[in-house]
Each structure stands twice: as structure tokens, then as C-alpha cells.
Motif scaffolding. Structure first.
Motif, PDB file in Angstrom:
ATOM      1  N   LEU A  92      19.000  -0.581   2.749  1.00  0.00           N
ATOM      2  CA  LEU A  92      18.227  -0.421   1.520  1.00  0.00           C
ATOM      3  C   LEU A  92      17.357  -1.649   1.258  1.00  0.00           C
ATOM      4  CD1 LEU A  92      20.872   1.139  -0.905  1.00  0.00           C
ATOM      5  CD2 LEU A  92      18.856   2.263   0.019  1.00  0.00           C
ATOM      6  N   TRP A  93      17.962  -2.831   1.387  1.00  0.00           N
ATOM      7  CA  TRP A  93      17.221  -4.074   1.154  1.00  0.00           C
ATOM      8  C   TRP A  93      16.054  -4.190   2.134  1.00  0.00           C
ATOM      9  CZ3 TRP A  93      17.614  -8.288  -2.203  1.00  0.00           C
ATOM     10  CH2 TRP A  93      16.855  -9.403  -1.851  1.00  0.00           C
ATOM     11  N   ARG A  94      16.305  -3.895   3.411  1.00  0.00           N
ATOM     12  CA  ARG A  94      15.272  -4.058   4.437  1.00  0.00           C
ATOM     13  C   ARG A  94      14.101  -3.109   4.186  1.00  0.00           C
ATOM     14  NH1 ARG A  94      18.355  -3.769   8.643  1.00  0.00           N
ATOM     15  NH2 ARG A  94      18.011  -1.585   9.163  1.00  0.00           N
ATOM     16  N   SER A  95      14.388  -1.857   3.839  1.00  0.00           N
ATOM     17  CA  SER A  95      13.316  -0.895   3.595  1.00  0.00           C
ATOM     18  C   SER A  95      12.468  -1.294   2.394  1.00  0.00           C
ATOM     19  CB  SER A  95      13.900   0.509   3.396  1.00  0.00           C
ATOM     20  OG  SER A  95      14.728   0.557   2.247  1.00  0.00           O
ATOM     21  N   GLN A  96      13.123  -1.775   1.327  1.00  0.00           N
ATOM     22  CA  GLN A  96      12.389  -2.204   0.142  1.00  0.00           C
ATOM     23  C   GLN A  96      11.578  -3.468   0.443  1.00  0.00           C
ATOM     24  OE1 GLN A  96      12.329  -0.683  -2.800  1.00  0.00           O
ATOM     25  NE2 GLN A  96      14.110   0.637  -2.899  1.00  0.00           N
ATOM     26  N   PHE A  97      12.144  -4.384   1.202  1.00  0.00           N
ATOM     27  CA  PHE A  97      11.454  -5.628   1.523  1.00  0.00           C
ATOM     28  C   PHE A  97      10.219  -5.368   2.381  1.00  0.00           C
ATOM     29  CE2 PHE A  97      10.796  -9.155   4.522  1.00  0.00           C
ATOM     30  CZ  PHE A  97      10.551 -10.186   3.623  1.00  0.00           C
ATOM     31  N   VAL A  98      10.337  -4.485   3.364  1.00  0.00           N
ATOM     32  CA  VAL A  98       9.205  -4.157   4.224  1.00  0.00           C
ATOM     33  C   VAL A  98       8.075  -3.534   3.404  1.00  0.00           C
ATOM     34  CG1 VAL A  98       8.448  -2.651   6.098  1.00  0.00           C
ATOM     35  CG2 VAL A  98      10.563  -3.952   6.339  1.00  0.00           C
ATOM     36  N   ALA A  99       8.437  -2.643   2.467  1.00  0.00           N
ATOM     37  CA  ALA A  99       7.415  -2.041   1.600  1.00  0.00           C
ATOM     38  C   ALA A  99       6.724  -3.112   0.768  1.00  0.00           C
ATOM     39  CB  ALA A  99       8.051  -0.982   0.702  1.00  0.00           C
ATOM     40  N   PHE A 100       7.490  -4.056   0.256  1.00  0.00           N
ATOM     41  CA  PHE A 100       6.961  -5.147  -0.567  1.00  0.00           C
ATOM     42  C   PHE A 100       5.960  -5.983   0.231  1.00  0.00           C
ATOM     43  CE2 PHE A 100       7.923  -9.738  -1.598  1.00  0.00           C
ATOM     44  CZ  PHE A 100       7.074  -9.822  -2.690  1.00  0.00           C
ATOM     45  N   VAL A 101       6.352  -6.417   1.410  1.00  0.00           N
ATOM     46  CA  VAL A 101       5.484  -7.263   2.237  1.00  0.00           C
ATOM     47  C   VAL A 101       4.265  -6.473   2.712  1.00  0.00           C
ATOM     48  CG1 VAL A 101       5.341  -8.568   4.388  1.00  0.00           C
ATOM     49  CG2 VAL A 101       7.382  -8.737   2.956  1.00  0.00           C
ATOM     50  N   GLY A 102       4.484  -5.232   3.114  1.00  0.00           N
ATOM     51  CA  GLY A 102       3.379  -4.412   3.590  1.00  0.00           C
ATOM     52  C   GLY A 102       2.306  -4.202   2.543  1.00  0.00           C
ATOM     53  N   ASN A 103       2.717  -3.987   1.296  1.00  0.00           N
ATOM     54  CA  ASN A 103       1.744  -3.789   0.221  1.00  0.00           C
ATOM     55  C   ASN A 103       0.924  -5.053  -0.016  1.00  0.00           C
ATOM     56  OD1 ASN A 103       1.916  -1.085  -0.817  1.00  0.00           O
ATOM     57  ND2 ASN A 103       3.998  -1.551  -1.453  1.00  0.00           N
ATOM     58  N   ILE A 104       1.576  -6.204   0.006  1.00  0.00           N
ATOM     59  CA  ILE A 104       0.855  -7.453  -0.231  1.00  0.00           C
ATOM     60  C   ILE A 104      -0.143  -7.735   0.900  1.00  0.00           C
ATOM     61  CG2 ILE A 104       1.116  -9.965  -0.281  1.00  0.00           C
ATOM     62  CD1 ILE A 104       3.539  -9.682  -1.966  1.00  0.00           C
ATOM     63  N   LEU A 105       0.271  -7.524   2.148  1.00  0.00           N
ATOM     64  CA  LEU A 105      -0.571  -7.855   3.282  1.00  0.00           C
ATOM     65  C   LEU A 105      -1.695  -6.852   3.516  1.00  0.00           C
ATOM     66  CD1 LEU A 105       2.083  -9.068   5.901  1.00  0.00           C
ATOM     67  CD2 LEU A 105       0.658 -10.439   4.372  1.00  0.00           C
ATOM     68  N   CYS A 106      -1.477  -5.580   3.142  1.00  0.00           N
ATOM     69  CA  CYS A 106      -2.432  -4.528   3.486  1.00  0.00           C
ATOM     70  C   CYS A 106      -3.332  -4.089   2.338  1.00  0.00           C
ATOM     71  CB  CYS A 106      -1.677  -3.308   4.020  1.00  0.00           C
ATOM     72  SG  CYS A 106      -0.745  -3.627   5.531  1.00  0.00           S
ATOM     73  N   ALA A 107      -2.827  -4.114   1.101  1.00  0.00           N
ATOM     74  CA  ALA A 107      -3.578  -3.526  -0.009  1.00  0.00           C
ATOM     75  C   ALA A 107      -4.880  -4.269  -0.284  1.00  0.00           C
ATOM     76  CB  ALA A 107      -2.714  -3.490  -1.266  1.00  0.00           C
ATOM     77  N   ILE A 108      -4.867  -5.618  -0.295  1.00  0.00           N
ATOM     78  CA  ILE A 108      -6.074  -6.383  -0.597  1.00  0.00           C
ATOM     79  C   ILE A 108      -7.161  -6.164   0.460  1.00  0.00           C
ATOM     80  CG2 ILE A 108      -7.032  -8.697  -0.848  1.00  0.00           C
ATOM     81  CD1 ILE A 108      -4.506  -9.537  -2.259  1.00  0.00           C
ATOM     82  N   PRO A 109      -6.879  -6.349   1.757  1.00  0.00           N
ATOM     83  CA  PRO A 109      -7.948  -6.097   2.754  1.00  0.00           C
ATOM     84  C   PRO A 109      -8.387  -4.637   2.781  1.00  0.00           C
ATOM     85  CG  PRO A 109      -5.844  -6.596   3.827  1.00  0.00           C
ATOM     86  CD  PRO A 109      -5.688  -6.925   2.398  1.00  0.00           C
ATOM     87  N   PHE A 110      -7.454  -3.704   2.527  1.00  0.00           N
ATOM     88  CA  PHE A 110      -7.816  -2.294   2.519  1.00  0.00           C
ATOM     89  C   PHE A 110      -8.801  -2.016   1.388  1.00  0.00           C
ATOM     90  CE2 PHE A 110      -7.162   2.092   1.075  1.00  0.00           C
ATOM     91  CZ  PHE A 110      -7.381   2.785   2.261  1.00  0.00           C
ATOM     92  N   ALA A 111      -8.520  -2.571   0.193  1.00  0.00           N
ATOM     93  CA  ALA A 111      -9.422  -2.368  -0.944  1.00  0.00           C
ATOM     94  C   ALA A 111     -10.798  -2.963  -0.658  1.00  0.00           C
ATOM     95  CB  ALA A 111      -8.822  -2.998  -2.201  1.00  0.00           C
ATOM     96  N   ILE A 112     -10.844  -4.131  -0.024  1.00  0.00           N
ATOM     97  CA  ILE A 112     -12.124  -4.770   0.292  1.00  0.00           C
ATOM     98  C   ILE A 112     -12.916  -3.936   1.292  1.00  0.00           C
ATOM     99  CG2 ILE A 112     -13.179  -6.785   1.370  1.00  0.00           C
ATOM    100  CD1 ILE A 112     -10.910  -8.474   0.194  1.00  0.00           C
ATOM    101  N   VAL A 113     -12.249  -3.466   2.354  1.00  0.00           N
ATOM    102  CA  VAL A 113     -12.942  -2.685   3.391  1.00  0.00           C
ATOM    103  C   VAL A 113     -13.459  -1.366   2.833  1.00  0.00           C
ATOM    104  CG1 VAL A 113     -12.627  -1.451   5.573  1.00  0.00           C
ATOM    105  CG2 VAL A 113     -11.702  -3.751   5.297  1.00  0.00           C
ATOM    106  N   VAL A 114     -12.595  -0.641   2.102  1.00  0.00           N
ATOM    107  CA  VAL A 114     -13.013   0.642   1.543  1.00  0.00           C
ATOM    108  C   VAL A 114     -14.122   0.448   0.510  1.00  0.00           C
ATOM    109  CG1 VAL A 114     -12.269   2.606   0.140  1.00  0.00           C
ATOM    110  CG2 VAL A 114     -10.803   1.758   1.974  1.00  0.00           C
ATOM    111  N   GLY A 115     -13.964  -0.570  -0.356  1.00  0.00           N
ATOM    112  CA  GLY A 115     -14.996  -0.835  -1.356  1.00  0.00           C
ATOM    113  C   GLY A 115     -16.322  -1.199  -0.720  1.00  0.00           C
ATOM    114  N   TRP A 116     -16.280  -2.037   0.306  1.00  0.00           N
ATOM    115  CA  TRP A 116     -17.506  -2.424   1.011  1.00  0.00           C
ATOM    116  C   TRP A 116     -18.183  -1.197   1.628  1.00  0.00           C
ATOM    117  CZ3 TRP A 116     -19.144  -2.125   6.107  1.00  0.00           C
ATOM    118  CH2 TRP A 116     -20.257  -2.876   6.431  1.00  0.00           C
ATOM    119  N   GLY A 117     -17.383  -0.322   2.236  1.00  0.00           N
ATOM    120  CA  GLY A 117     -17.954   0.878   2.839  1.00  0.00           C
ATOM    121  C   GLY A 117     -18.590   1.803   1.806  1.00  0.00           C
TER     122      GLY A 117
END
Length: 326
Positions: A92-117
Motif C-alpha cells: 500500500l505504501w509503495r503504490s501510494q508513494f509511486v503515485a505521489f512521485v509520479g505526479n510531481i515529476l510528470c504533471a508540470i512538464p506535461f502541463a507545459i508541453v500540452v499548453g505549448w501545443g
């Protein structure tokens, strides 16, 4: 043998716990549900609890039910069952932690790329400076209610998991896989029919849970405004995309100081999301495994030992047997 206050046998045909122990160990895994339609004084239930199994008992005699309830309350979860529970907690801890890290690392660049496009495609800006200021202010860790709203989002994350589990149980109970395989209207799929059915059954509960979560997260703020209450959400993915959008169209707002504040805000929001959803999920898990307050001390010690000896298990994928059930 259990006896009544008068010294008589509590049940005429009591089975020894050692016998039920061998039967359950040989035929079930931790977390399985054991059904005993002739529950008697609860030997099956007591042994199931000690071994980390769930159980359903059926008994019509009130006197036997009272003895069984007292006996099960007094039963302690065995150390072997707690080991299985430790594996579940780590998962449970590992799945929640991976989601936490993944959101931080991916959401900002994803928003920038999609917004730029989109801006290049539509030849316009996504947000103006005033909107960017508002988005950043909403995620400020101490000048807004962002952490409180993050806790509300954590509750909804937990509830989406409950919805997902309920849908999965319904799929199993209603034998949806077998019914879809027998459906004549799917004959056009030919040899791909079974693969298609397996895909639907495996993913439908997750889709429903995510739809529920998306509706709640998208409408929480609206309900708060309608009711005039401080009711909103801050989810790590949404908040990260807000910062990414501001960085795209108003980068001058993100000074070194503001960037540090936004970083602390995002980490705080993600951590509160994670902590609340994990805590609620853990509480339900302990309740379902019938872990009493007296057992929590031993469980905590085992968790500390696992972290000290195998800390990577808490953060990185671990190879397990395909047939293992956590």
C-alpha cells in the motif's frame, strides 16, 4: 474444550483448533474468506482470525453465537499472519508513494508541453497574468487552505478505492466474465473474445473508480461555492499542472522565492494527499484483517524491522511469486 460457567461443555461436538489450523493452512491463503455454515462456538472463526483469514459464520443457536463472539474477540492474530499483513502495508505504501512521485515529476512538464501545443495550435495564450497569480496563490502552503483542501482530496482518493473495490466484488459476485464469454452478441470477436473479456473485467472497476474520483474532484469547488463553505480540493496532479501553466505563460512570476514556496506547497499537498488516503486505507485493511489494538504494537515493530532491513521494498518494485496473494 470450551465450557460454560456451570462447567459443562459449551458445545457437544467441538473440534480442536489444531485440526482447523491444518485445514485452513492447507486450503487457504491470508486474506481469503472462509465460510462455516455450522459455526457452533466459533472454532473456525477463531483459527481464521489467528491465521489472517476473513470468515463468515452461520449459527442459529443464540447461546453458541455468544460463546463464539467472546472467543473470537479474545483470539490473537498470529505472527505469521502479521507477516502477511506487513507485506500488504508495504505494498500500500509503495503504490501510494509511486503515485505521489509520479505526479510531481510528470504533471508540470506535461502541463507545459500540452499548453505549448495548444497555444501554437490556437494561436493564443492559455492563461493571462491575473489567472496565473490566482493559480499560484491557491497552492500557497501557508497563505491559503491548500493543505486542508489536500486532506479533503485524500479522503476522496480513499473513497475512489472503495468504489473500485465494490465494483470488483460485484463483477466477481455476478460472474460477469462467464456471462460475457457466453454472450452471443460478442461472437464477432472470434478468437479475440476471451482476451477482450479479460481486459474489460480486469479494468472496469478501475475505470469506474477513476470516473467517480474525476467527478468529485472536478465538482468539489462548485459545491463549496454553492453552499458557501470552505470546501474544495487540492490534488497533487492538478496543483502541479497549475504551476506548469503559470510557468508557461507568466514565468516572471516564479522568482526564486516563489519557486521555492511553490515547491514546498506541491510537496505538502502531495504528502497530505498521500498520508490521508494511505491512513484510511490502512485502517480499513487492519479492520478487515481483524487486527486488534493489542496486536498493533507487534505490527509496528515488524514494520520498523522491515524498513530497517529492506528499506527499498517501501519505494521500489519488488519481484514476487506470481501466485502470491497479498
Amino acid at each position: 474444550r470450551l465450557k460454560t460457567e456451570a462447567g459443562e461443555k459449551a458445545h457437544p461436538t467441538q473440534k480442536p483448533e489444531s485440526l482447523l489450523h491444518r485445514v485452513l493452512v492447507a486450503t487457504t491463503n491470508p486474506g481469503d474468506v472462509v465460510l462455516d455454515p455450522f459455526f457452533g462456538t466459533g472454532t473456525t472463526g477463531a483459527v481464521a482470525k489467528k491465521l489472517g483469514r476473513d470468515f463468515i459464520g452461520i449459527e442459529r443457536e443464540d447461546a453458541y453465537r455468544k460463546v463464539a463472539a467472546r472467543r473470537i474477540d479474545e483470539a490473537r492474530v498470529s505472527s505469521k499472519a502479521l507477516v502477511g499483513l506487513v507485506d500488504t502495508v508495504v505494498l500500500l505504501w509503495r503504490s501510494q508513494f509511486v503515485a505521489f512521485v509520479g505526479n510531481i515529476l510528470c504533471a508540470i512538464p506535461f502541463a507545459i508541453v500540452v499548453g505549448w501545443g495548444l497555444e501554437r495550435l490556437l494561436e493564443t495564450t492559455i492563461i493571462d497574468e491575473s489567472t496565473a497569480v490566482s493559480l499560484l496563490a491557491k497552492n500557497h502552503p501557508w497563505e491559503s487552505l491548500s493543505l486542508f483542501y489536500a486532506a479533503i482530496a485524500g479522503v476522496f482518493l480513499f473513497l475512489s478505492g472503495v468504489v473500485q473495490g465494490a465494483v470488483w466484488n460485484r463483477l466477481v459476485y455476478a460472474q460477469v466474465r462467464a456471462r460475457l464469454l457466453a454472450a452471443r452478441r460478442l461472437r464477432f470477436l472470434g478468437s479475440r473474445k476471451e482476451r477482450f473479456v479479460d481486459y474489460v473485467v480486469a479494468n472496469l472497476s478501475g475505470v469506474v473508480g477513476n470516473l467517480f474520483l474525476g467527478f468529485i474532484l472536478g465538482s468539489a469547488g462548485v459545491f463549496g461555492k454553492i453552499l458557501g463553505l470552505p470546501f474544495d480540493i487540492r490534488h497533487i496532479a492538478f496543483s502541479s499542472s497549475h504551476v506548469g501553466a503559470a510557468l508557461l505563460d507568466a514565468p516572471h512570476l516564479l522568482t526564486v522565492k516563489m519557486a521555492l514556496i511553490m515547491f514546498l506547497g506541491l510537496v505538502g499537498i502531495g504528502f497530505v494527499n498521500f498520508l490521508v488516503s494511505f491512513s484510511l486505507t490502512l485502517a480499513v485493511t487492519l479492520k478487515s484483517r481483524q487486527v486488534s489494538f493489542a496486536d498493533t504494537g507487534a505490527l509496528v515493530l515488524m514494520l520498523v524491522k522491515r524498513f530497517a532491513t529492506r528499506p527499498h521494498h517501501w519505494f521500489l518494485p519488488v519481484a514476487t511469486r506470481r501466485d502470491s496473494k497479498l
